[in-house]
Scaffold this motif. Structure first.
Motif, PDB file in Angstrom:
ATOM      1  N   VAL A   1       4.931   7.660   0.101  1.00 46.21           N
ATOM      2  CA  VAL A   1       5.754   6.458   1.695  1.00 46.21           C
ATOM      3  C   VAL A   1       4.804   5.489   1.447  1.00 46.21           C
ATOM      4  O   VAL A   1       3.863   4.981   0.311  1.00 46.21           O
ATOM      5  N   GLY A   2       5.856   4.317   1.374  1.00 48.70           N
ATOM      6  CA  GLY A   2       5.022   3.040   1.511  1.00 48.70           C
ATOM      7  C   GLY A   2       5.735   2.092   2.646  1.00 48.70           C
ATOM      8  O   GLY A   2       6.472   2.595   2.800  1.00 48.70           O
ATOM      9  N   SER A   3       5.994   1.418   2.216  1.00 46.50           N
ATOM     10  CA  SER A   3       4.863   0.230   1.491  1.00 46.50           C
ATOM     11  C   SER A   3       4.508  -0.540   3.182  1.00 46.50           C
ATOM     12  O   SER A   3       5.580  -0.851   3.767  1.00 46.50           O
ATOM     13  N   THR A   4       3.645  -1.189   3.097  1.00 46.61           N
ATOM     14  CA  THR A   4       3.101  -2.813   3.152  1.00 46.61           C
ATOM     15  C   THR A   4       3.903  -3.885   2.657  1.00 46.61           C
ATOM     16  O   THR A   4       3.585  -3.842   1.577  1.00 46.61           O
TER      17      THR A   4
ATOM     18  N   SER B   1      -4.097   7.316  -2.307  1.00 41.25           N
ATOM     19  CA  SER B   1      -3.777   6.432  -1.700  1.00 41.25           C
ATOM     20  C   SER B   1      -3.680   5.449  -2.270  1.00 41.25           C
ATOM     21  O   SER B   1      -4.833   5.356  -3.276  1.00 41.25           O
TER      22      SER B   1
ATOM     23  N   THR C   1      -6.672  -1.121  -0.796  1.00 43.29           N
ATOM     24  CA  THR C   1      -6.167  -0.196   0.845  1.00 43.29           C
ATOM     25  C   THR C   1      -6.963  -0.933   1.690  1.00 43.29           C
ATOM     26  O   THR C   1      -8.160  -0.880   1.873  1.00 43.29           O
TER      27      THR C   1
ATOM     28  N   ARG D   1      10.246   0.303   4.736  1.00 46.28           N
ATOM     29  CA  ARG D   1       9.367   1.008   4.541  1.00 46.28           C
ATOM     30  C   ARG D   1      10.506   2.604   4.119  1.00 46.28           C
ATOM     31  O   ARG D   1      11.906   3.316   4.193  1.00 46.28           O
TER      32      ARG D   1
ATOM     33  N   LEU E   1       1.153   3.586   7.895  1.00 49.94           N
ATOM     34  CA  LEU E   1       2.441   4.401   6.562  1.00 49.94           C
ATOM     35  C   LEU E   1       1.794   5.823   7.112  1.00 49.94           C
ATOM     36  O   LEU E   1       3.293   6.214   7.321  1.00 49.94           O
TER      37      LEU E   1
ATOM     38  N   GLN F   1       0.718  -1.566  -0.102  1.00 50.52           N
ATOM     39  CA  GLN F   1      -0.141  -0.055  -0.053  1.00 50.52           C
ATOM     40  C   GLN F   1       0.731   1.028   0.536  1.00 50.52           C
ATOM     41  O   GLN F   1       2.037   0.997   0.810  1.00 50.52           O
ATOM     42  N   MET F   2       0.166   2.156   0.139  1.00 50.38           N
ATOM     43  CA  MET F   2       1.035   3.663  -0.339  1.00 50.38           C
ATOM     44  C   MET F   2       0.711   4.542  -0.459  1.00 50.38           C
ATOM     45  O   MET F   2      -0.720   4.939  -0.078  1.00 50.38           O
TER      46      MET F   2
END
Ligand SMILES: Cc1cc2nc3c(=O)[nH]c(=O)nc-3n(C[C@H](O)[C@H](O)[C@H](O)COP(=O)(O)OP(=O)(O)OC[C@H]3O[C@@H](n4cnc5c(N)ncnc54)[C@H](O)[C@@H]3O)c2cc1C
Length: 364
Positions: A255-258, A295, A268, A243, A276, A223-224
């Motif tokens: 911003v990342g990420s999972t 996102s 998401t 991350r 995040l 996810q972002m």
């Protein structure tokens, strides 16, 4: 090679497009079949971080693939710009790796962002305050990687697709390809080709399964978040564990990420995005006031140890794969495209592909 088609590529992500670009550059006739729109899956969703690597000290085939790719990227970016007029946002922006509070004992730089021999600078509190005053005040050590680069994924995808078209590659979108076997050859619903390349990212295993081929490639969701800030006030990429924050030249900050096993679900989640956002504010407190633009999530093509599968599938005469690039598909794409083009044209590849086919399991 001869009629009716030289190479048929299934999947128009960064791997399929870059391979097509190099193939067409050598005069091959190439057709890409893409289920949706080209360059809109993982290759669009990613962050475009290109961690540095050096060919001179790269020993393993994977390190060599990485280092070759890193060397090729500036040249590929310049060629794409020259042929299409589309910039891909390639820039050597540097990176700052920060200690990970979840693994406080880990030495910096970590393997996640650093390859053998790459120059680094160890920074203490004073250098951090003077050079990156936007970082949280409790961050008192970091490692600077001056040669880390980035591309803007959507721009790079646009440049590649346009570059392929200009080189004569035929791109068929909204084409959900299915492979069928005729004795020792494969084809797609009546479309025959001298060579067929599966470059379908996280969906590659699905495409190959009906042929009795099992490839351990699986979707790993990432996810972002994208923040918009008024000025371009941060330059280097900020890295912590798995991350990161990626500042773009126009003030946007990604911003990342999972890393999640969620099957083919590319949506998401509230938890993922909240995690995040908390990470981003912890590293750069001023982001608490920045506006959130959007996102999204993408599906990385996960593979054992993140090593891609590249080369021929031995049970068929014309079937080849290039998939499973996991977290580094953009970084590895230039070298992958080059070596796959060489391999498909029957030329000795710049890096031997033996160690990239070792995981292929064929059901007989
Ligand atoms: C959140 C996130 C962050 C990332 N960050 C980075 C990073 O900073 N640096 C980096 O190097 N890498 C990063 N990656 C990894 C990188 O994006 C991927 O490894 C890379 O994009 C994989 O490219 P691909 O072409 O194999 O797959 P994809 O881009 O997914 O393309 C595969 C294509 O195949 C098509 N397809 C599937 N099935 C069929 C079918 N039956 N018929 C026709 N077409 C089909 C799909 O529609 C898709 O367009 C990130 C990934 C994610 C998700």
């Amino acid at each position: 090679m001869s009629n009716p088609l030289d190479v048929l590529i299934l999947g128009g992500g960064v791997i399929g497009l870059t391979t097509a670009w190099y193939l067409a550059g050598q005069g091959a006739r190439v057709r890409i079949l893409e289920r949706g729109e080209v360059g809109r899956a993982a290759s669009w969703a990613g962050a475009g971080i290109l961690p540095p690597a050096l060919e001179a000290v790269a020993l393993s085939p994977m390190d060599r693939l990485r280092a070759l790719s890193v060397r090729l990227f500036p040249e590929l970016s310049a060629e794409l710009l020259r042929e299409t007029g589309v910039p891909n946002g390639y820039v050597v922006c540097g990176g700052i790796e920060l200690p990970d509070p979840e693994h406080p004992g880990l030495d910096l730089p970590t393997e996640e962002w650093h390859s053998p021999g790459v120059p680094v600078e160890h920074w203490g509190r004073e250098t951090i305050r003077a050079t990156a005053p936007y970082l949280a005040p409790d961050i008192d050590r970091a490692v600077y990687l001056p040669s880390l680069a980035q591309v803007r994924n959507p721009w790079h995808m646009r440049a590649l697709a346009e570059g392929c078209r200009r080189r004569g590659v035929e791109i068929l979108e909204k084409f959900d390809a299915r492979l069928v076997a005729h004795r020792s050859r494969v084809a797609v619903e009546g479309i025959d080709a001298d060579r067929v390349l599966v470059a379908a990212g996280a969906w590659s295993a699905e495409l190959l399964a009906p042929l009795g081929i099992r490839l351990p490639v699986r979707p790993v969701r990432g996810q972002m978040l994208l923040y918009r800030t008024p000025d371009a006030w941060v330059r280097p990429v900020l890295l912590q564990g798995k991350r990161y924050l990626v500042p773009r030249a126009d003030g946007r900050i990604l911003v990342g990420s999972t890393e999640e096993e969620a099957g083919f679900d590319a949506t998401t989640t509230a938890d993922g995005l909240a995690g995040l956002a908390a990470f981003a504010r912890r590293v750069m407190p001023a982001l608490a006031d920045a506006s959130l633009e959007r996102s999204w999530a993408g599906l990385r093509p996960g593979s054992p140890a993140g090593v891609p599968f590249l080369g021929a599938i031995p049970s068929f005469d014309n079937l080849h794969v290039a998939c499973g690039h996991f977290r580094a598909g953009i970084q590895l794409s230039a070298a992958t495209g080059l070596v796959m083009a060489q391999h498909l044209l029957g030329q000795p590849p710049s890096i031997a592909l033996d160690s990239f086919t070792a995981y292929t399991v064929i059901d007989s």
